[in-house]
Design a protein around this motif. Structure first.
Motif, mmCIF file in Angstrom:
data_model
loop_
_atom_site.group_PDB
_atom_site.id
_atom_site.type_symbol
_atom_site.label_atom_id
_atom_site.label_comp_id
_atom_site.label_asym_id
_atom_site.label_seq_id
_atom_site.Cartn_x
_atom_site.Cartn_y
_atom_site.Cartn_z
ATOM 1 N N ARG A 75 4.190 -0.294 -2.160
ATOM 2 C CA ARG A 75 3.558 -0.200 -0.881
ATOM 3 C C ARG A 75 2.597 1.105 -0.840
ATOM 4 O O ARG A 75 2.967 1.967 -1.222
ATOM 5 N N ASN A 76 1.259 0.781 -0.704
ATOM 6 C CA ASN A 76 0.046 1.768 -0.900
ATOM 7 C C ASN A 76 -0.029 2.333 0.569
ATOM 8 O O ASN A 76 -0.504 1.419 1.380
ATOM 9 N N THR A 77 0.232 3.443 0.958
ATOM 10 C CA THR A 77 -0.008 4.098 2.001
ATOM 11 C C THR A 77 -0.603 5.261 2.315
ATOM 12 O O THR A 77 -0.959 6.070 1.013
ATOM 13 N N SER A 108 -3.090 9.606 -0.120
ATOM 14 C CA SER A 108 -2.746 8.296 -0.550
ATOM 15 C C SER A 108 -1.795 8.194 -1.639
ATOM 16 O O SER A 108 -2.188 9.012 -2.383
ATOM 17 N N ASP A 130 -0.839 1.544 6.232
ATOM 18 C CA ASP A 130 -1.109 0.909 5.135
ATOM 19 C C ASP A 130 -2.503 1.033 4.597
ATOM 20 O O ASP A 130 -3.167 1.297 5.554
ATOM 21 N N GLU A 132 -4.715 -0.932 3.379
ATOM 22 C CA GLU A 132 -5.110 -2.053 4.145
ATOM 23 C C GLU A 132 -5.633 -1.878 5.256
ATOM 24 O O GLU A 132 -6.766 -2.554 5.671
ATOM 25 N N GLN A 133 -4.965 -1.112 6.124
ATOM 26 C CA GLN A 133 -5.387 -1.295 7.606
ATOM 27 C C GLN A 133 -6.332 -0.243 7.702
ATOM 28 O O GLN A 133 -7.329 -0.647 8.749
ATOM 29 N N GLU A 135 -9.186 -0.612 6.008
ATOM 30 C CA GLU A 135 -10.556 -1.436 5.715
ATOM 31 C C GLU A 135 -11.426 -0.438 4.954
ATOM 32 O O GLU A 135 -12.597 -0.655 5.310
ATOM 33 N N GLU A 138 -10.701 2.211 -1.583
ATOM 34 C CA GLU A 138 -9.862 3.273 -1.884
ATOM 35 C C GLU A 138 -10.416 4.314 -2.703
ATOM 36 O O GLU A 138 -10.125 5.589 -2.395
ATOM 37 N N ARG A 189 -9.536 6.449 10.238
ATOM 38 C CA ARG A 189 -10.654 5.779 9.759
ATOM 39 C C ARG A 189 -12.188 6.268 9.825
ATOM 40 O O ARG A 189 -12.795 6.662 8.884
#
Length: 321
Positions: A75-77, A108, A130, A132-133, A135, A138, A189
């Motif tokens: 799980r990448n957070t 991260s 996460d 992915e959230q 967007e 990386e 973000r």
């Protein structure tokens, strides 16, 4: 929600139980506790939609995650951390810095080795989402880690995190909890995007303009001079471009501002700590210069006058979109 209070656990079981709780909440990690200190930990957590908020307090500790930990739980957070009590430290690869209540840390799991610590009694407050959230690429997130202090969004997110932690117990079970998490995610973000460098800087800035605009507006709702022209100037775009971005995002900026001002005023009208304030004073504090204008907009939105809403103690009423 309280996850752990080690004072309620037999001394021989405290460290092992804390490790189990920390790993279950934040994923695979390593922890080392300060020698010579009486081990004590209190861990609380709250979930706001896509965001999980943590508060850990107690004796000194060192907490770290590596690429190996990422491979262990997959799980990448992304985490955002502050140190409201005590003086902490943060290490990311070769980057080191102190962390206090006036600082934010961004990191991260996939960004390489990172570590947080404090000595003596301290409290760490963090939230996790996460990757992915967000967007965002990386590499943009990784590049932002050592630069977080340069972002104009950082003070805004820090203030938001403080307020969220302060009122977490009250807010977590409200109908707006999902939206609060969404706002936290949007601010994160916007912060990362504001630090984008190189050829991608312009692309990321354009893609996140609406997020940054709404974050700015949300933080300045009390400003009676908050106009589209001012918002556009702050973000270095024309008013026409601002309206275009808002339209593409399905947002009517003026109505968006008014709805959130009305909702904030509605909450304060029935809040015990604001019982001594007049209706007009509350309206003015949320940018409504004209009491009659506030009254008309309030009744149109909620089907009741501000005076009746206050007298009824916040009786639910219909909302008109």
């Amino acid at each position: 929600m309280l996850l752990l209070e080690t004072d309620d656990v037999p001394p021989a079981d405290r460290i092992e139980l804390y490790h189990t709780v920390a790993t279950g909440a934040a994923g695979a990690s390593s922890v080392e506790h300060e020698p010579g200190e009486r081990f004590r930990k209190r861990v609380e957590t709250w979930t706001f939609g896509p965001v999980v908020l943590f508060a850990t307090s107690g004796s000194g500790m060192r907490y770290w995650q590596t690429a190996r930990h990422l491979r262990m739980d997959s799980r990448n957070t992304v985490s955002v951390i502050t140190q409201p009590v005590g003086r902490g430290g943060f290490i990311w690869n070769d980057h080191q810095r102190a962390v206090t209540s006036d600082d934010l840390v961004l990191t991260s799991k996939s960004a390489g080795y990172w570590e947080t610590r404090w000595s003596g009694t301290g409290t760490s407050v963090a939230f996790m989402v996460d990757v992915e959230q967000l967007e965002l690429p990386e590499r943009v997130i990784h590049n932002a880690v050592p630069l977080i202090g340069r972002s104009p969004i950082t003070p805004l997110l820090l203030s938001h995190l403080r307020a969220l932690h302060h009122d977490a117990d009250r807010l977590v079970d409200t109908v707006g909890a999902q939206d609060i998490g969404g706002s936290t995610l949007a601010l994160t973000r916007a912060l990362v995007a504001s630090l984008a460098q190189g050829p991608q800087q312009r692309t990321v800035a354009e893609e996140t303009l609406l997020i940054r605009v709404l974050a700015y507006v949300r933080a300045h709702l009390r400003d009676p001079g908050l106009t589209p022209a001012k918002v556009a100037a702050i973000h270095n775009v024309s008013v026409r471009s601002l309206y275009r971005v808002c339209e593409e995002g399905g947002v009517s900026l003026e109505q968006w501002i008014i709805r959130r001002r009305l909702e904030a005023a509605r909450r304060e009208l029935v809040a015990p700590e604001h019982a001594h304030r007049t209706i007009d004073a509350i309206a003015r504090s949320w940018g409504f210069a004209s009491p009659s204008h506030f009254g008309r907009r309030f009744r149109a939105a909620y089907g009741v006058t501000p005076r009746a809403w206050r007298a009824g103690g916040g009786t639910p009423a219909r909302t008109v979109n």
